[in-house]
Each structure stands twice: as structure tokens, then as C-alpha cells.
Design a protein around this motif. Structure first.
Motif, PDB file in Angstrom:
ATOM      1  N   ASN A 311      35.817  -8.240  94.149  1.00  0.00           N
ATOM      2  CA  ASN A 311      37.247  -8.424  94.413  1.00  0.00           C
ATOM      3  C   ASN A 311      37.494  -9.103  95.754  1.00  0.00           C
ATOM      4  O   ASN A 311      37.059  -8.611  96.802  1.00  0.00           O
ATOM      5  N   ASP A 332      48.055 -11.707  89.734  1.00  0.00           N
ATOM      6  CA  ASP A 332      48.980 -10.738  89.163  1.00  0.00           C
ATOM      7  C   ASP A 332      49.391 -11.202  87.778  1.00  0.00           C
ATOM      8  O   ASP A 332      49.220 -12.362  87.414  1.00  0.00           O
ATOM      9  N   VAL A 333      49.934 -10.290  87.013  1.00  0.00           N
ATOM     10  CA  VAL A 333      50.158 -10.546  85.602  1.00  0.00           C
ATOM     11  C   VAL A 333      51.503  -9.969  85.187  1.00  0.00           C
ATOM     12  O   VAL A 333      51.963  -8.971  85.735  1.00  0.00           O
ATOM     13  N   TRP A 342      48.750 -14.497  83.478  1.00  0.00           N
ATOM     14  CA  TRP A 342      48.138 -14.292  84.796  1.00  0.00           C
ATOM     15  C   TRP A 342      48.445 -15.459  85.722  1.00  0.00           C
ATOM     16  O   TRP A 342      48.311 -16.613  85.348  1.00  0.00           O
ATOM     17  N   SER A 367      36.770 -12.199  79.042  1.00  0.00           N
ATOM     18  CA  SER A 367      37.094 -10.792  78.825  1.00  0.00           C
ATOM     19  C   SER A 367      35.818  -9.983  78.665  1.00  0.00           C
ATOM     20  O   SER A 367      34.740 -10.525  78.403  1.00  0.00           O
ATOM     21  N   ASP A 404      41.257  -6.053  77.280  1.00  0.00           N
ATOM     22  CA  ASP A 404      41.360  -5.146  78.419  1.00  0.00           C
ATOM     23  C   ASP A 404      41.663  -5.960  79.673  1.00  0.00           C
ATOM     24  O   ASP A 404      40.794  -6.651  80.207  1.00  0.00           O
ATOM     25  N   GLN A 405      42.930  -5.901  80.136  1.00  0.00           N
ATOM     26  CA  GLN A 405      43.355  -6.729  81.258  1.00  0.00           C
ATOM     27  C   GLN A 405      42.745  -6.283  82.589  1.00  0.00           C
ATOM     28  O   GLN A 405      42.811  -7.016  83.572  1.00  0.00           O
ATOM     29  N   SER A 406      42.172  -5.110  82.642  1.00  0.00           N
ATOM     30  CA  SER A 406      41.620  -4.591  83.895  1.00  0.00           C
ATOM     31  C   SER A 406      40.149  -4.946  84.085  1.00  0.00           C
ATOM     32  O   SER A 406      39.564  -4.602  85.104  1.00  0.00           O
ATOM     33  N   LYS A 407      39.547  -5.617  83.087  1.00  0.00           N
ATOM     34  CA  LYS A 407      38.117  -5.938  83.182  1.00  0.00           C
ATOM     35  C   LYS A 407      37.863  -7.424  82.965  1.00  0.00           C
ATOM     36  O   LYS A 407      36.845  -7.822  82.410  1.00  0.00           O
ATOM     37  N   TYR A 505      43.584  -6.001  89.010  1.00  0.00           N
ATOM     38  CA  TYR A 505      44.742  -5.868  88.123  1.00  0.00           C
ATOM     39  C   TYR A 505      45.990  -5.571  88.941  1.00  0.00           C
ATOM     40  O   TYR A 505      46.038  -4.619  89.718  1.00  0.00           O
ATOM     41  N   SER A 506      47.040  -6.396  88.788  1.00  0.00           N
ATOM     42  CA  SER A 506      48.284  -6.204  89.519  1.00  0.00           C
ATOM     43  C   SER A 506      49.439  -6.802  88.729  1.00  0.00           C
ATOM     44  O   SER A 506      49.355  -7.937  88.256  1.00  0.00           O
TER      45      SER A 506
END
Length: 925
Positions: A311, A332-333, A342, A367, A404-407, A505-506
Motif C-alpha cells: 500500500n 477510491d471507489v 475506481w 482481481s 472482491d473490491q478489497s483485494k 479500499y476507500s
């Protein structure tokens, strides 16, 4: 001929007599057998420095410098380099000497010079000469144990060949530089020092890719570029794989004295062991049609590359030897139907000491399920950064919410012209175009990128044994075999990633242009909207101009506080250049009343923007008044008004109309001067200092050219008209068809600019389509317009007296001024060009109100001198008038006139007064 032949033989014999006396141990001495200094060491070595020189004659020696070997299907090509040193006082012919290679199996092969050295026939006195020779060594795979014998001609012996000495290559000699060793050689045409670095492997889509680093130091005095040699990766079993320059290194250029690391890439069979590999460079001798070895390096065992970037961490890329730092700075999304949209922002910095142009990179979101979603990365293509220059680029990509938007990760790869993409749940991208070639191995390869639920493509391949072939045992010179079969390979397009950036993820909110939003604060309740968002040319930058409409929704009257504006474009904080302008000056709002505010900021024109944040803070305590974020891109182009019509400035106290009067092009050699007259009409009922205007010319190809503005400083009466001129220089290669003038109200530090001040921005910008006037010169000097003046030449006479070297010119004229318009300084020049009967040209600058007087029936006089006029008996002259502006001219009018020639008559010898006569001419059309 017989006498010459005998003399030649005698000379050779005498030469060998000297050789026999000078050489230690006689003519058959072996250099490798003359002591421990040249005995083959038991330790592996890549140097031949311990081999002694061989004396070929008095003051003439030879030394073995290098031996190299390149495996080919038609026989392995062996090269060796000999340096001849002549310390005598006369030159030595190399035709008297030759060499042969003796293989461990006993084959004897005569060496032949490579094409570049064929012309080296002699060694001058007190000098050295280096030559490289080659042989087809057949199945020989190692240089250790080879012997290179030196011979000379001796016609007293049978066969005429006399062996002088022998170089014995150590049994443990390696043609490849050992790990960590460097090689000094000629790389292309320049001296360089090379050393092989690490070997990295990449497993991708079921395939294995090898990437080799080579550090090159330029020892020459010119920039060093890729010489075009062919490089191979050789396995421990003898299989070879053709290498290609990595995309980031393909245009490398190394300055004198500098060191740069370049990278080469090849696909190798999956599962192949990478220990014991070597790197070999070869070059084509096109005359011999043979690939000759240049240099070889042993490589360390390959290490698997780690491409994950954590990150907000920085990834150091190498582009043509220059370090470039790349960082995912923000992400951010927001949800849009079934997709997560995104907004990604990359910070890019040139960490090197010279400018660098990025190659065509390809970005995609990967993804955790294994799908790739392409990102439009055109902003990266060809981006040039100066040393230490930073740039921030923004990208947008949609990823289905079922992922999965966090990965998610961002895959960075080098792009290729053959790249393709697909929509929906899968995509294909491409990167470095590499070529593979193997000898003694087989396999298949493919280049498709992963697209289906993490499934990977596959490739198979098996390493073969060492490459052998060819014929040995020939005692005659072998020209070798064509290397084309070894250099040919199967080209594959490979999507090889460079890095995977983790995406934090934001979530974000977004302001839609034109929609109203509500805000409550200590000053009342308001609705606000983003009325417009423009990106306009401003000097060598761009100006972001956000227009906000704010309406008081409170039940009573409110007073707005003193506000300051802030604009943030992606991660670029533009606070330092931001200014807030309230052109109406309105701060008190009744219930339901509204005001328009403009927030301006400067930004580098090369920075792409995907998100704008506008903040209004109170000036007193920097408290937030309102803020908005929008993903609407600033509008770069403005819909032009109808040609010939006016647009309105509605600012209270500054109401006026703006309309084009005329536009001219003053042609030049390199640049044309664009000159546009705009009429600003006062629509107030009071005398008013109208808005100061700022303008830019926009060409049809999207270029912007700053206009210099000339505007009267005095106030304009009600209904009065002010002439405002805009001038710009445009290259002659640029078409002026479709020219527009971007015109707006000038602002200065948060307020409308006053006369005589330099603007810091502009607002309320409109686009005026310009009509370029086509000007044909008049064939008479009447009604010649040079705004705001009008010149009418009533008549012109040019008188010439006999035997006099001057012509006296008189022009009778009228000059009037158009008093309808107010205007600034008069920057035009009226040039009068006088062309005499001989074609000689004289010029005068006629300044209105100075050289020319306003009024009617005025006379202007001038005299032109030339020695030619003494013999001139009459003729015509031409007067041409030009409008000169900023050094460029437009022809306005011309007319021809006859010269009034005055003769002198002499009386007879009886005496009497002299008399004169004249030939009076009239004007000629």
C-alpha cells in the motif's frame, strides 16, 4: 618475373634466418611450454594474460588475447584474437605469417581473419595491430586444451610452412567471464566495459521467463547505443534462447563515462533449471554469413522476481538506464449500477539526472479471482520527464461489484502494438515483444493473458543436450556455416508484468455538475451547484475555472463571509495559485437570492485530471464553508458563438457586448502575426471602465497561442465603442482556417482587473469564431484604410533635373481619422515604398499625425538619391503602401506615376542666355 620471385624467396629466407636466431628454443618453440608462467592452471579462468608472447622475427612478436566460441547447427564457430607488436624500425607484412587451430582431437584448421580485419596487411614500425580470426571448430564445445599454432613461409622446407610457436589454451579456460568479472571490449564501434548482473525469473501463465541484467560503462567519447548484436541465454545443457531488449531498455543511450544497466528478456521452458546459465553476444559477419561470438558471461542462478508493491509504497522502475519512481498515491471507489468505479492516482518521478521518456505501459486491475480489467493508460504513453520532474496521472476503471473490491491489484506491464482488450469479465493485455530461439530444445509457447477465473495458460518445453554439429579434422580454411538458423527464433508476444500495486479500499462521494446540493453552516442554509468546470489555456500552464452558484435557502437575508477558495486536482494541491472571484461584488443575499463565484487555479498543462475538489473556507478562521468533489473532467473546449454575432458580458456595472470587427494575417517567414480587432460596446447608462479582456487564439488542431491585448485605459461613454486588438504569433505551418479567439474578463488577485494591471486569470470565457480577411492591394492610392486612419493620395509628382542625381517626390493627400472608436496605442506603421525606373527600392515610414497631417490637401515631400539618375532621361516610378505590424507587412495599395524630366537648353556660340525646357509626365495606371 623470375628475378622478382627469387628476390622474394631470398627475403623470406633471410627473415626466417633472423627468426631462428631470435626465437628461444628455435623455430618450433611452444609458448605454452616455456615455464610455469604459461602452464594451464588447475583453477578455472577466463584470462589468457599468463600466456607468453611468441617471437616471430627480430622485434616482431604476437600474443594471444582472447578465445571465444559460439555453438551453431552447422558447426561451432571459434574466434581468437592475436595482437602483433612491431618494435623494429620498418613495417612487417602479415602475409608472411598465418595461424592454425589444433583441437584436442587432433584436427588442424587454418584460421581466417574476420571481414573487418581482412584489410589489415601490415604492422607499421613501432606499433601494434590486433586481428581476430575464425574457424569452424565442428563439434568442439570448449576452448580449454586448444592449441593455436603460428606459422611462417619457408620455401626451403617441404610444403613451405614453418611452425614458429604454439599457444596452448589452459584446460580450465572458460570463454565466458566468470561471475562478477567484467569484460573490456568494443561494443558496436565504441570501447566499453560490460559485466553481467542478476538473472531473474518470472512465472506467468504457466510459462517461465528469464530477465538478464547487463551493466555497460561507456569508455568512448560518444554516446553509446545498442549495436544490434544478437544475444542468447545458454543453459547448462547447451540449449540457447534468443534474448530481446526489454521494453524499458530498447532505446538505451549511454553518455561517455556513464554506466547504465540494460535488461534482456527471453521465454524459456517451464521448469527449466536456471543454474549454470551463461549470456552470449554474437554479431553477424554479413560477408562471411557467419555469426561471430563477441562476449560471454557466466550467470548466477536465477531468482524468482517479487512484483508485489505494498500500500502506497514506491516502485523503482528502470527506463533506458534511468530510475523512475512510481507510486499509487490514492485510490477510491464509488458504486455505479453494478460496477465499482475506481479513481486511481499515480505519482511518477524521474529520479535520474537526465530526461526520460516512458515506454508504452499497460495497466489493468487484477482481481483476486484472476480477472483482468484494462485501464486506459494512454496518458503514460510517451510521457517525458525532466530530471527530478514529478507528474501525477489519474485513471478510472470499472470493476464489477461481484469482485472482491478489497483485494484488487493494479498490474503494470509493458505494452505492445499487438495488444488487445476485451470487455466484461475478462481482458487481454500485452507487453514486451520477445523472441525465443533454442538449439537442442523444443517446446511450444503462447501469449494470451489470464482472463478466466484465475485459470492460467500453459506452455511445455524440454531442455535438450549440448548443441553440436559440423565437421572437424579439415586442415584447410573453413568459412563456417550460415548463422541464420541459429539467429532465427519463434517470436512471441508476452504479457510480462512489471509490478502489482495493492489497491487500498476507500469510498468517495461525487458531485454531479448541474445538480444542487445542500449545505448548512454558521452563516445559514444554502444550496450550491457546480455550474461549469473549465480547463483553459493560461501561459505555459492551464487554468482550472470552477463556477459555483450559491443560493440562500434561509428564511431571511444572509451575509456571506469573506471567503477563500482552494482547488485540489487529484492529489495536486493547487492552493498556492487558487483565487476566488466575486465579479458581481454581491455579499448580501436575500432569501432565495443567489450569487455566482469563480474559483481559479493554475496547473501544469501536461497533468491529466480525473477528480476535482473545490473548497470554500472563511478567510477569518479558515473554517469550511462548503466543499465538493467531482469526477467530471474539466471542459477543455468551448462551444463557439455564431460567427459575426456578439456575446454579452452581464456583470453589473460592466455590461457590454463583444463582437469581432476584423481579423488579419500578417505573413512572415517563420511565424504569421494574427491580428484581430474586437469591438467592446458599453451597454451601461453611465460612463464605465469596461472589463479588461484576456484572449488566446485557438487553432483547428487544438493549439493555443497567447494573445497580446491592446485596450484603451480610459472609461467608455454610454453606448460608446472601444476597439480592443488581440495579437498572436502562429507558426506558418499552422492552418489559420477555423481560428477561434477565446476571450474572457481579466481578473487580478481575486477581483476584476483594473486598467494597467497584469491579469492573474480570466473568467466568463467565450469562443469567437474568427473570419480572416482576404486583402487584395488596391491599384490606386485612394481610400487606403489603416484603421483608424484613412489616406487618400490626390496626386504624386516626381521631378528630375538634367544631370542631377536626385528625384524630388511630392505627394498631395488627405488624411482622416475614424472617431467612432476609443482605442489604445497605435502600433501600426504606414510604409511608403518608392520604386524608381531602374527597379531600385527606397522606403519611408509615414507616421500619422507626425509625417502625415490630418486634414485635406496636404503635401508630403521626399528626395531619393542615386548616381544612376544623372543619366536618366525620364520614366515611371511606383508608390506602394504597406501596413507594417510587428515587423510583418500587408500590401495595401500601389500606383505608377511618370517622372517630370527638366532639361537644360544651351544657347549658340554667338552668346545669349541659357534656357531650360521640361518634359512633364502624367500618372500611369
Amino acid at each position: 618475373m623470375k628475378i622478382r620471385h627469387k628476390t622474394y624467396v631470398m627475403l623470406l629466407l633471410s627473415t626466417f634466418a633472423v627468426t631462428q636466431l631470435a626465437g628461444p628454443g628455435g623455430p618450433t618453440v611452444y609458448a605454452a611450454q616455456t615455464g610455469t608462467a604459461v602452464t594451464a592452471a588447475s583453477v578455472k579462468t577466463s584470462s589468457l594474460s599468463k600466456l607468453s608472447s611468441i617471437a616471430l622475427g627480430a622485434g616482431f612478436t604476437v600474443k594471444l588475447d582472447n578465445v571465444n566460441l559460439f555453438p551453431q547447427d552447422g558447426g561451432n564457430i571459434l574466434t581468437y584474437t592475436l595482437t602483433y607488436t612491431n618494435t623494429s624500425g620498418s613495417s612487417v607484412s602479415l602475409a608472411d605469417y598465418f595461424s592454425k587451430v589444433v583441437t584436442p582431437g587432433g584436427s588442424v584448421i587454418k584460421g581466417a581473419p574476420v571481414t573487418t580485419d581482412v584489410s589489415k596487411k601490415k604492422v607499421a614500425a613501432k606499433s601494434s595491430q590486433t586481428l581476430t580470426y575464425y574457424v569452424n571448430a565442428g563439434s568442439v564445445t570448449s576452448a580449454g586444451g586448444l592449441k593455436i599454432q603460428m606459422f611462417g613461409w619457408n620455401f626451403s622446407l617441404a610444403g613451405f610452412e614453418q611452425r614458429i610457436g604454439t599457444f596452448s589454451v589452459p584446460a580450465h579456460f572458460s570463454v565466458s567471464a566468470l561471475q562478477g568479472e567484467s569484460k573490456k571490449l568494443t561494443w558496436g564501434s565504441l570501447p566499453a566495459n560490460l559485466i553481467a548482473g542478476n538473472l531473474q525469473t518470472y512465472s506467468y501463465n504457466g510459462k517461465l521467463y528469464a530477465k538478464v541484467a547487463v551493466a555497460i560503462r561507456n569508455l568512448g567519447n560518444q554516446a553509446l547505443t545498442d549495436p544490434g548484436y544478437t544475444l542468447y541465454l545458454k543453459s547448462s545443457g547447451g540449449s540457447i534462447f534468443k534474448l530481446s531488449l526489454d521494453q524499458d531498455s530498447k532505446n538505451y543511450e549511454i553518455q561517455p563515462g556513464e554506466k547504465e544497466t540494460v535488461y534482456y528478456l527471453a521465454e524459456i521452458p517451464a521448469g527449466m533449471k536456471t543454474s549454470g546459465m551463461s549470456l552470449q553476444a554474437v554479431k553477424l559477419d554479413s560477408t562471411l554469413n557467419v555469426y561471430l561470438p563477441v562476449v560471454s558471461f557466466e550467470l548466477p542462478a536465477g531468482a524468482s522476481a517479487n512484483l508485489i508493491v505494498q500500500n502506497y509504497a514506491t516502485k523503482r522502475l528502470t527506463v533506458d538506464g534511468t530510475g523512475v519512481d512510481m507510486q499509487l498515491q490514492s485510490a477510491d471507489v464509488y458504486a455505479d449500477n453494478d460496477n465499482g468505479v475506481w479513481n486511481l492516482q499515480f505519482h511518477i518521478k524521474n529520479a535520474g539526472s537526465r530526461s526520460v521518456t516512458l515506454p508504452d505501459y499497460e495497466l489493468a486491475v487484477k482481481s483476486s479471482e484472476g480477472y483482468l480489467f484494462p485501464i486506459d493508460s494512454s496518458a503514460l504513453a510517451g510521457l517525458t520527464l525532466k530530471p527530478l520532474e514529478e507528474n501525477v496521472l489519474s485513471f478510472t476503471v470499472s470493476v464489477p461489484l461481484k469482485m472482491d473490491q478489497s483485494k484488487l491489484k493494479i498490474q503494470l506491464a509493458t505494452a505492445d502494438d499487438a495488444s488487445a482488450s476485451s470487455s466484461g469479465s475478462s481482458s487481454t493485455s500485452s507487453s514486451t515483444n520477445t523472441s525465443t530461439s533454442s538449439s537442442g530444445s523444443s517446446g511450444t509457447s503462447s501469449s494470451s493473458a489470464s482472463a478466466n477465473s484465475g485459470s492460467q495458460g500453459s506452455g511445455t518445453g524440454a531442455s535438450g543436450g549440448s548443441t553440436t554439429g559440423g565437421t572437424s579434422g579439415s586442415s584447410s580454411n573453413s568459412s563456417g556455416t550460415s548463422g541464420s538458423s541459429s539467429s532465427a527464433g519463434t517470436s512471441t508476444t508476452v504479457n510480462l508484468p512489471i509490478a502489482y500495486f495493492n489497491i487500498p479500499y476507500s469510498l468517495q462521494t461525487n458531485t454531479i455538475q448541474g445538480s444542487e446540493y445542500t449545505v448548512k453552516n454558521n452563516y445559514g442554509s444554502f444550496t450550491y451547484s457546480l455550474a461549469s468546470l473549465q480547463r483553459l489555456p493560461w501561459g505555459d500552464k492551464d487554468a482550472i475555472v470552477a463556477k459555483l452558484n450559491i443560493r440562500n435557502t434561509s428564511s431571511g437575508t444572509v451575509t456571506l463571509p469573506d471567503l477563500t477558495g482552494i482547488i485540489k486536482a487529484d492529489r495536486n494541491d493547487l492552493t498556492a495559485s487558487t483565487q476566488l472571484v466575486n465579479p458581481d461584488g454581491k455579499t448580501t443575499l436575500a432569501s432565495g437570492d443567489s450569487v455566482s463565484l469563480y474559483v481559479l487555479a493554475d496547473i501544469a498543462y501536461s497533468v491529466d485530471i480525473s477528480q476535482i475538489k473545490v473548497i470554500l473556507n472563511t478567510k477569518a478562521d479558515s473554517a469550511a464553508f462548503l466543499s465538493l468533489t467531482t469526477t467530471s473532467a474539466p471542459v477543455k473546449s468551448i462551444t463557439p458563438i455564431t460567427a459575426g454575432e456578439a456575446y454579452e458580458i452581464t456583470t453589473p456595472g460592466k455590461k457590454s457586448s463583444v463582437q469581432e470587427l476584423t481579423t488579419k494575417v500578417y505573413p512572415g517567414t517563420r511565424t504569421n502575426v494574427i491580428y484581430s480587432e474586437i469591438v467592446l460596446t458599453n451597454e451601461e447608462v453611465r460612463q464605465t471602465d469596461l472589463s479588461r479582456l484576456t484572449g488566446y487564439f485557438k487553432t483547428a488542431d487544438g493549439g493555443y497561442y497567447e494573445a497580446t491585448v491592446n485596450q484603451a485605459t480610459a472609461a467608455t461613454s454610454p453606448g460608446g465603442k472601444t476597439l480592443v486588438t488581440f495579437t498572436g504569433k502562429i507558426p506558418v505551418s499552422v492552418d489559420t482556417t477555423g481560428l477561434q479567439l477565446y476571450v474572457g474578463q481579466s481578473v487580478k488577485d481575486g477581483a476584476l482587473a483594473a486598467a494597467g494591471t497584469e491579469a492573474t486569470g480570466y473568467i466568463n470565457v467565450n469562443a469567437i469564431p474568427l473570419t480572416v480577411a482576404s486583402i487584395e492591394p488596391l491599384t490606386a492610392l485612394s481610400d487606403v484604410a489603416l484603421f483608424p486612419y484613412n489616406l487618400n493620395v490626390i496626386n504624386s509628382t516626381g521631378s528630375l533635373n538634367q544631370n542631377i542625381t536626385s528625384i524630388n517626390l511630392e505627394i498631395k493627400y488627405s488624411l482622416t481619422e475614424d472617431a467612432v472608436y476609443d482605442y489604445g496605442t497605435f502600433d501600426h506603421k504606414l510604409i511608403m515604398q518608392f520604386t524608381d525606373p531602374y527597379g531600385q527600392i527606397f522606403e519611408k515610414t509615414l507616421t500619422p499625425e507626425t509625417d502625415l497631417t490630418a486634414g485635406t490637401n496636404n503635401v508630403y515631400s521626399a528626395t531619393f538619391n542615386s548616381s544612376l539618375y544623372k543619366s536618366l532621361g525620364g520614366g515611371t516610378y511606383r508608390i506602394t503602401l504597406f501596413d507594417e505590424y510587428q515587423g510583418q507587412r500587408i500590401e495595401l495599395a500601389y500606383r505608377n506615376y511618370s517622372i517630370d524630366y527638366v532639361t537644360v537648353l544651351t544657347t549658340s556660340s554667338s552668346g545669349g542666355a541659357d534656357k531650360t525646357g521640361s518634359d512633364t509626365g502624367t500618372s500611369e495606371e
